[in-house]
Design an enzyme around this catalytic site. Structure first.
Site, PDB file in Angstrom:
ATOM      1  N   GLY A  60       0.818  -1.205   0.000  1.00 47.41           N
ATOM      2  CA  GLY A  60       0.000   0.000   0.000  1.00 47.41           C
ATOM      3  C   GLY A  60       0.851   1.254   0.000  1.00 47.41           C
ATOM      4  N   CYS A  61       0.273   2.355   0.435  1.00 45.42           N
ATOM      5  CA  CYS A  61       0.998   3.624   0.467  1.00 45.42           C
ATOM      6  C   CYS A  61       2.273   3.499   1.293  1.00 45.42           C
ATOM      7  CB  CYS A  61       0.097   4.698   1.065  1.00 45.42           C
ATOM      8  SG  CYS A  61       0.915   6.292   1.283  1.00 45.42           S
TER       9      CYS A  61
END
Length: 237
Positions: A60-61
């Site tokens: 993810g981020c």
């Protein structure tokens, strides 16, 4: 809306952050906030090595993943960046399109005398992200947010593959792990404004909602490796 939440820098980020404050806290709680403690791997690298080692993971981020590992004892540095694609597309604007092959990743340099590669992976699966989400993580969607491990040597690849098989066999999660093992790839550091983003922007809505809970989960589930003061990229420049 997701791209707005991750506005690039400076005044734009501040304006967007303020405008989306109500949106962020009105949205149902993200799976990124949840922790799932899994057992350590049965297979790990040999203990006691003297030289620092590098691990690269994506989940993810990269703001939250970097933030988690900056708080792990034995981690010498944690750098946000891109892995899985070519050098000329290793830029935020291009990676955000989702068609470069890159994943937002974190390069973790660690002291194996203090923390093992297996423990790094245990933390990665337990608190850094949800490894059952395919090409997304919490509110972020696209292949650039995929769950992936980029081994830096054959032994890391062996340990990672065995651990995923072990966790799937034990049904450690409510769904199959979709984490990919992507060998022989090159890591490229992200732009300076992405480094230490969680530490530098603790009140940013995206960070408050999605990432700060990961730090609390690390502290709660892994108190023996939690460090209060994070190791910062900026402190090394």
């Amino acid at each position: 809306m997701i791209s707005l939440l991750k506005a690039h820098s400076g005044k734009a980020a501040l304006v967007v952050g303020a405008a989306l404050m109500a949106f962020a806290f009105a949205t149902p709680r993200s799976t990124a906030e949840e922790a799932h403690l899994v057992p350590p791997p049965a297979v790990d690298e040999p203990a006691g090595r003297a030289a620092p080692e590098v691990a690269v993971v994506a989940g993810g981020c990269f703001w939250g993943v970097q933030g988690v590992f900056q708080h792990v004892k034995g981690v010498v540095s944690a750098v946000s960046g891109y892995d899985g694609g070519a050098k000329d597309t290793a830029h935020y604007d291009m990676t955000s399109r989702g068609d470069t092959g890159h994943a937002e990743s974190v390069r973790i340099t660690f002291d194996p005398k203090t923390v093992s590669y297996g423990r790094i992976l245990q933390i990665y699966f337990s608190v850094a992200h949800d490894p059952t989400e395919l090409n997304r993580q919490g509110p972020d969607e696209g292949t650039q947010y995929r769950s992936a491990i980029f081994p830096t040597n054959e032994e890391q690849a062996r340990v990672a593959k065995a651990y995923i098989a072990e966790l799937n066999q034990a049904h450690a999660f409510g769904a199959p792990i979709v984490t990919t093992i992507e060998e022989n790839r090159t890591f490229y550091p992200a732009e300076a404004y992405h480094q230490d983003f969680l530490v530098q922007n603790p009140t940013y809505p995206y960070i408050v909602f999605n990432d700060l809970p990961k730090i609390e989960n690390l502290k709660r589930l892994f108190p023996e490796v939690y460090r209060t003061d994070p190791v910062l990229v900026g402190a090394r420049s």
